[in-house]
Design a protein around this motif. Sequence first.
Motif, mmCIF file in Angstrom:
data_model
loop_
_atom_site.group_PDB
_atom_site.id
_atom_site.type_symbol
_atom_site.label_atom_id
_atom_site.label_comp_id
_atom_site.label_asym_id
_atom_site.label_seq_id
_atom_site.Cartn_x
_atom_site.Cartn_y
_atom_site.Cartn_z
ATOM 1 N N ARG A 1 0.833 -1.206 0.000
ATOM 2 C CA ARG A 1 0.000 0.000 0.000
ATOM 3 C C ARG A 1 0.868 1.257 0.000
ATOM 4 O O ARG A 1 0.570 2.226 -0.700
ATOM 5 N N LEU A 2 1.938 1.254 0.772
ATOM 6 C CA LEU A 2 2.846 2.394 0.769
ATOM 7 C C LEU A 2 3.436 2.607 -0.617
ATOM 8 O O LEU A 2 3.490 3.738 -1.117
ATOM 9 N N GLU A 3 3.883 1.543 -1.239
ATOM 10 C CA GLU A 3 4.451 1.649 -2.589
ATOM 11 C C GLU A 3 3.432 2.235 -3.554
ATOM 12 O O GLU A 3 3.749 3.127 -4.356
ATOM 13 N N ALA A 4 2.201 1.746 -3.492
ATOM 14 C CA ALA A 4 1.158 2.226 -4.394
ATOM 15 C C ALA A 4 0.888 3.711 -4.177
ATOM 16 O O ALA A 4 0.705 4.471 -5.142
ATOM 17 N N GLU A 5 0.858 4.143 -2.923
ATOM 18 C CA GLU A 5 0.607 5.558 -2.645
ATOM 19 C C GLU A 5 1.769 6.429 -3.126
ATOM 20 O O GLU A 5 1.557 7.532 -3.646
ATOM 21 N N CYS A 6 2.988 5.941 -2.950
ATOM 22 C CA CYS A 6 4.144 6.702 -3.421
ATOM 23 C C CYS A 6 4.135 6.839 -4.938
ATOM 24 O O CYS A 6 4.377 7.926 -5.485
ATOM 25 N N VAL A 7 3.856 5.745 -5.634
ATOM 26 C CA VAL A 7 3.801 5.779 -7.096
ATOM 27 C C VAL A 7 2.680 6.715 -7.556
ATOM 28 O O VAL A 7 2.852 7.525 -8.479
ATOM 29 N N GLN A 8 1.525 6.625 -6.915
ATOM 30 C CA GLN A 8 0.404 7.487 -7.252
ATOM 31 C C GLN A 8 0.775 8.958 -7.074
ATOM 32 O O GLN A 8 0.487 9.808 -7.927
#
Length: 296
Positions: free
Chosen positions: A209-216
């Motif tokens: 989830r952290l990775e997804a938020e950072c990419v977003q």
Amino acid sequence: MPNPETSPDARPLRSLLYMPASNRRAIDKARGLDTDAVALDLEDAVAPEMKAEARAALLEELAAGGFGHRRLIARINALDTPWGHDDLAALAAAPVEAVLVPKVDDADDVIALSRAMDAAGYAPGVKLWVMIETPRAVLALERIAACAATTRLAAFVLGLNDLAKDSGMAQLPGRAVFLPVLTLAVLAARAHGLAILDGVCNAIDDSARLEAECVQARDGGFDGKTLIHPAQLATANRVFAPAEDAIAEAQAIVTAFADPANAGRGALRVNGKMAELLHRTQAERLLAKAAAIAAR
């Protein structure tokens, strides 16, 4: 008004780690962490009965130094609380790059805060960063950002936890309901030359989830992300750093425009793609960021 094409600071701001000012062990640990900035927090992370003690500890730790390249940001309590004015006055001579203020609602708040910093004797180079975390602030994004022309305002920091609380909007994976807020905040910031950081990811143990938020956030134009735990640093630093292929492409664009054979040309074919002068500007900015990260 700041020029959004030239005003962004080349220094990386991929990660800003919140550290409670009341926790000296945490602050000491921050001196050795791979974070671009540290937000020494007098607000949410400090219980009411500990505010004065935390303020005194913060000043001592700032005076002690040892934070190296890390930008030092002090988050104070809102001025309408019993502690905000004392926080602002106490930090006037402290070695911080910026004061981060929560619960800003409109341009008038920013103007008042900047004037209060002037009156307190802050050095001209100390900036004002504001939290965008209330429904009123979201509705006033452009007016708030426009204050950068005449005040100390230099950055937006998203506070989605408070915004969720006050609006009833759910913080679900993917953050779909917050996408309009994220986009409008970035556009307002870029229109007026402000840095902008994404809100925290509350799921400390959910690396996906952290990775997804950072990419977003990266793809949405943010400079970096605010973080609540050191375990989140590596992901944010990696995602918000220029990728190797992007660096190579940027270097090819800059090299092509620097070729005397292309002097005076406004558009070139570089590696099968069209590159215009605006792409050269973007490439130079990316290379400056990559160089600043490499210099660490």
